[in-house]
Design an enzyme around this catalytic site. Sequence first.
Site, mmCIF file in Angstrom:
data_model
loop_
_atom_site.group_PDB
_atom_site.id
_atom_site.type_symbol
_atom_site.label_atom_id
_atom_site.label_comp_id
_atom_site.label_asym_id
_atom_site.label_seq_id
_atom_site.Cartn_x
_atom_site.Cartn_y
_atom_site.Cartn_z
ATOM 1 N N GLU A 50 -48.933 17.040 -83.791
ATOM 2 C CA GLU A 50 -49.726 17.897 -84.689
ATOM 3 C C GLU A 50 -49.982 19.274 -84.061
ATOM 4 O OE1 GLU A 50 -54.095 17.757 -86.956
ATOM 5 O OE2 GLU A 50 -53.753 16.563 -85.160
ATOM 6 N N LYS A 119 -52.579 18.738 -94.349
ATOM 7 C CA LYS A 119 -53.621 17.761 -94.020
ATOM 8 C C LYS A 119 -54.782 17.831 -95.011
ATOM 9 C CE LYS A 119 -56.212 16.403 -89.839
ATOM 10 N NZ LYS A 119 -56.453 16.843 -88.433
ATOM 11 N N CYS A 153 -53.087 12.846 -88.300
ATOM 12 C CA CYS A 153 -54.211 12.590 -87.407
ATOM 13 C C CYS A 153 -55.406 11.943 -88.125
ATOM 14 C CB CYS A 153 -54.603 13.895 -86.706
ATOM 15 S SG CYS A 153 -55.532 13.664 -85.154
#
Length: 269
Positions: A50, A119, A153
């Site tokens: 990431e 995200k 994540c």
Amino acid sequence: MVENTSCWEIALIQCEIVPGDPKLNRERLEIKMEQAVAATVKPDLMMLPEMWNTGYALSQIQQLADPEGSETRGWISDFARRHGVYIIAGSIAEKWEGRVYNTMMIFDRDGREIGAYSKIHLFRLMEEEKHLAPGEAPVLFELDGIKSGASICYDIRFPELARTLSLNGARALFVPAQWPHPRLHHWRTLLMARAIENQMYVIACNSTGKSGDDSFFGHSLIIDPWGEIVAEGGEDEEIVNGKIDLSLVDQVRERIPVFADRRPHLYEL
């Protein structure tokens, strides 16, 4: 690509990310990517961590983010085409119309971008919500005709997202991350839970090293639909290799028919 397109050799590029230095991060990452494709067993697919371009230099993110991701897209596309490898390009900070997103890009073996995901869930403990704009939609993409899903994540703490992807056909979930100490137990447990409950492969690439007060512990993972670990990294920089067979997804789903036994009309109060 191996003859059986349900089998993939995977390389996870677990590396340290230098906050605030996109040029250095790209140079260091490219060395490791070249090492991965030159290995005795060449990967069919490689994955990056990431926010590998900027790290968590969030106070500078407006200046550091890749405008429309154009530089990253050009470089990754060329690498994928030259080496004939799928690339889950981790995620980067990219800037669109003044807003910065944490975006994963996916490229096929011909260098075509076949998916992008920003995200959705921003992590307040690292003040992402103060500097980044959230994505607005889940994303599915196909690798050799096999549907796969994207998470980044913190997203793995939200089982609804992984379940939505699996209900829409995902047989593998790809998770780039910068997941820090001291939450190694959470990282491993959540990833295994997403694999078991959705009966799919979970492939997660974490970073190593430090960023301010945060330190990242690696332990990149490939987990099968039974929740068994196929491959796991340590805490230092390394290329984590593993082979998966997507036909196992169908076997597991037939053995324990979770999806057929769902009763969604009872899941709302």
